[in-house]
Design an enzyme around this catalytic site. Sequence first.
Site, PDB file in Angstrom:
ATOM      1  N   LYS A 159       0.841  -1.208   0.000  1.00  0.00           N
ATOM      2  CA  LYS A 159       0.000   0.000   0.000  1.00  0.00           C
ATOM      3  C   LYS A 159       0.876   1.257   0.000  1.00  0.00           C
ATOM      4  O   LYS A 159       2.083   1.182   0.247  1.00  0.00           O
ATOM      5  CB  LYS A 159      -0.901  -0.011   1.234  1.00  0.00           C
ATOM      6  CG  LYS A 159      -0.145   0.053   2.563  1.00  0.00           C
ATOM      7  CD  LYS A 159      -1.055  -0.259   3.742  1.00  0.00           C
ATOM      8  CE  LYS A 159      -0.262  -0.272   5.041  1.00  0.00           C
ATOM      9  NZ  LYS A 159      -1.032  -0.844   6.156  1.00  0.00           N
ATOM     10  N   TYR A 217      14.401  30.708   7.743  1.00  0.00           N
ATOM     11  CA  TYR A 217      13.216  31.352   8.332  1.00  0.00           C
ATOM     12  C   TYR A 217      13.277  31.335   9.862  1.00  0.00           C
ATOM     13  O   TYR A 217      13.649  30.324  10.466  1.00  0.00           O
ATOM     14  CB  TYR A 217      11.961  30.596   7.929  1.00  0.00           C
ATOM     15  CG  TYR A 217      11.589  30.715   6.471  1.00  0.00           C
ATOM     16  CD1 TYR A 217      11.379  31.955   5.873  1.00  0.00           C
ATOM     17  CD2 TYR A 217      11.434  29.561   5.701  1.00  0.00           C
ATOM     18  CE1 TYR A 217      11.027  32.039   4.532  1.00  0.00           C
ATOM     19  CE2 TYR A 217      11.080  29.644   4.363  1.00  0.00           C
ATOM     20  CZ  TYR A 217      10.881  30.892   3.783  1.00  0.00           C
ATOM     21  OH  TYR A 217      10.535  30.974   2.466  1.00  0.00           O
ATOM     22  N   MET A 271      10.505  24.686   2.234  1.00  0.00           N
ATOM     23  CA  MET A 271       9.711  23.835   1.358  1.00  0.00           C
ATOM     24  C   MET A 271      10.574  23.076   0.343  1.00  0.00           C
ATOM     25  O   MET A 271      10.365  21.889   0.097  1.00  0.00           O
ATOM     26  CB  MET A 271       8.648  24.667   0.628  1.00  0.00           C
ATOM     27  CG  MET A 271       7.665  23.809  -0.165  1.00  0.00           C
ATOM     28  SD  MET A 271       6.466  24.759  -1.099  1.00  0.00           S
ATOM     29  CE  MET A 271       5.392  25.357   0.187  1.00  0.00           C
ATOM     30  N   ARG A 309     -10.715  -0.215  14.590  1.00  0.00           N
ATOM     31  CA  ARG A 309     -10.775   0.450  13.284  1.00  0.00           C
ATOM     32  C   ARG A 309     -11.813  -0.305  12.481  1.00  0.00           C
ATOM     33  O   ARG A 309     -12.874  -0.626  13.022  1.00  0.00           O
ATOM     34  CB  ARG A 309      -9.367   0.422  12.662  1.00  0.00           C
ATOM     35  CG  ARG A 309      -9.118   1.442  11.598  1.00  0.00           C
ATOM     36  CD  ARG A 309      -7.641   1.574  11.232  1.00  0.00           C
ATOM     37  NE  ARG A 309      -7.039   0.331  10.733  1.00  0.00           N
ATOM     38  CZ  ARG A 309      -5.774   0.228  10.325  1.00  0.00           C
ATOM     39  NH1 ARG A 309      -4.978   1.280  10.353  1.00  0.00           N
ATOM     40  NH2 ARG A 309      -5.293  -0.922   9.881  1.00  0.00           N
TER      41      ARG A 309
END
Length: 384
Positions: free
Chosen positions: A51, A276, A324, A148
Amino acid sequence: MNELSVDTKNDATHTHHRPTWADIDLRAIEYNFKQVRKLIGKDVHIMTVVKANAYGHGTIEVSEVLERSGVDYLGVATTDEAVRIRDHNIKTPILVLGSVLPSEVAVAVERDITLTICDDELLDAIRSRTAHGGRLKAHIKIDTGMGRVGIWHEDALGIIKRISSEKGILLEGIYTHFSSAGRDDFFTAYQIEAFEKLLSSIEKNWIKIPLKHAANSIATVDFRRSHLNLVRPGLIIYGMYPKHTFPKLIKLKPALELKTKIVFIKDTPPGRSISYGRTFITQKHTKIATLPIGYADGFGRKLSNKAEVLIRGQRARVVGKVTMDQTMIDVGHIKGVKVSDEVVLIGRQGKEEIRTENLARMADSIAYEVICGISNRVPRIYKR
Ligand SMILES: *Cc1c(COP(=O)(O)O)cnc(C)c1O
């Protein structure tokens, strides 16, 4: 990496120019699969879980290599993942591990995809799709403590009886999933006992279900009682250890290496702030290099001022916030360092190694999240 590397299965015509990529060693995946086979013996079937783009390694390439290695089943999360595998002419049985909606039944019957059944909701759709022939292959999911998808184990017998007598369903399997394997042995034993109890009342009612399974990677390696007749390993197939004690129990090879190249370096005097928010200030004269990789590639912000990378066989520290698309590292101590030097973020270089498991710990996360977080922007280069 070179400019002409092609990521065949994702985009056949695309070439890559930015020097950030993941090397995927398919031989390592084959090796890890064989290690699992050796550990569990030949009487237990193996469903490898592919998956989430095979935990970031590439669903199709990984499924092809596992099919050639003789895997019995592939496990995916969604019907779409299963359809994509079928589109590439892979014939191995595929189980969708998640719960699906009635609208997904038709394609499952057409493409020979096995669905998980957790309640009565799919029955109408299955009856109408199979009224004039065809059958849906299904595994019933039992909840023994994951909370679940799945039928609570105490309530399951009635619905199992109903499903097993449906003409349109080939009831091939039944399974459960551990919530705390490797962390809470008491609860894991409770879960397997609840499941075994249900299996024996199924037998007493003369219902035959061929495949019975429970074990994820941790239970495959370290909880033999849970193997039943099929195991469902994911993480260990890709060469990562779900527990730090596991290298004693099974030898695995990590299949993925994450790499980039230095694109810029500058001499930087003391007292300059980096990135930043100015979370790092140089204390002395040094060299700061910029790497063309950031959180949009899956190199998470939590690694800011923490992670290390490998250059020229040495470690260098990430300084300032990961941005980013770019990340800065301090390379003042690395002799001869220059633009275009290869940088390893996950993997080996010389005697040094950075493992996904270590990065995950630093990022307050788990290896699973780090590895499947490596985004589509990072081309995968396959070693076969
Ligand atoms: C993802 C998944 C697995 C594989 O888990 P690993 O810890 O990666 O081995 C097995 N079973 C189910 C139901 C899953 O969702």
